[in-house]
Design a protein around this motif. Sequence first.
Motif, mmCIF file in Angstrom:
data_model
loop_
_atom_site.group_PDB
_atom_site.id
_atom_site.type_symbol
_atom_site.label_atom_id
_atom_site.label_comp_id
_atom_site.label_asym_id
_atom_site.label_seq_id
_atom_site.Cartn_x
_atom_site.Cartn_y
_atom_site.Cartn_z
ATOM 1 N N THR A 103 -1.896 8.021 -16.688
ATOM 2 C CA THR A 103 -2.319 7.552 -15.382
ATOM 3 C C THR A 103 -3.629 6.815 -15.555
ATOM 4 O OG1 THR A 103 -1.260 9.444 -14.326
ATOM 5 C CG2 THR A 103 -2.897 8.278 -13.038
ATOM 6 N N ARG A 111 3.884 8.540 -4.609
ATOM 7 C CA ARG A 111 3.044 9.444 -5.415
ATOM 8 C C ARG A 111 2.452 8.699 -6.609
ATOM 9 N NH1 ARG A 111 7.044 12.970 -4.474
ATOM 10 N NH2 ARG A 111 7.999 12.705 -6.517
ATOM 11 N N ASP A 156 -0.257 6.353 -5.498
ATOM 12 C CA ASP A 156 -1.468 7.128 -5.200
ATOM 13 C C ASP A 156 -2.177 7.558 -6.480
ATOM 14 O OD1 ASP A 156 -0.991 6.930 -2.466
ATOM 15 O OD2 ASP A 156 -0.114 8.935 -2.296
ATOM 16 N N GLU A 157 -1.417 8.087 -7.438
ATOM 17 C CA GLU A 157 -2.013 8.552 -8.703
ATOM 18 C C GLU A 157 -2.717 7.428 -9.450
ATOM 19 O OE1 GLU A 157 1.170 10.355 -10.920
ATOM 20 O OE2 GLU A 157 1.453 11.931 -9.415
ATOM 21 N N HIS A 158 -2.186 6.213 -9.323
ATOM 22 C CA HIS A 158 -2.772 5.050 -10.000
ATOM 23 C C HIS A 158 -3.770 4.304 -9.107
ATOM 24 C CE1 HIS A 158 0.654 5.708 -12.718
ATOM 25 N NE2 HIS A 158 -0.097 5.125 -13.611
ATOM 26 N N HIS A 167 9.050 7.499 -9.184
ATOM 27 C CA HIS A 167 7.749 7.607 -9.848
ATOM 28 C C HIS A 167 7.766 6.834 -11.165
ATOM 29 C CE1 HIS A 167 4.355 9.430 -11.945
ATOM 30 N NE2 HIS A 167 3.917 9.869 -10.767
#
Length: 165
Positions: free
Chosen positions: A11, A40, A43-45, A140
Amino acid sequence: MSGAGAPQADTFDAGDLRVAVVASSWHTVVMDGLLAGAERALDEHRVTERTVVRVPGAFELPVVAGALAAQGYDAVVALGVVVRGGTPHFDYVCSAATEGLTRVALDHGVPVGFGLLTCDDEQQALDRAGLEGSSEDKGHEAVAAALATARVLRGLAAGAAAATP
């Protein structure tokens, strides 16, 4: 990136990238899971500039992905599901969508995350949808792959000798 042997995706901050997600509407439960997985990953990135567009089905993914790529998005992610039936329809739709999405990536030089599930039955789709109890999260994975590829392309454009995902 599927099942055993899939690379471990790191990530990273992709907050400077514009990302579009185009998602089909058939198979609502599966599509809800794919979209949630895609969100998701975004958001994580730390991707804040994002657009989500819905289309009727998988056959419509390439034309809309192409329009989004032409608008200057750094990555486009295509999400859909086609479940095999008793007619050749499955083969035609899967082939057309896959070839079309490949053409979008090559014609525009924009990574296209491939989140089109081509399954023999509904259970295979559910197993890959990123839902509770699913063994995989293809929404994802499609975003992660597109972002990693966008990062490689940026590195190449900047003259980096060895850009890695």
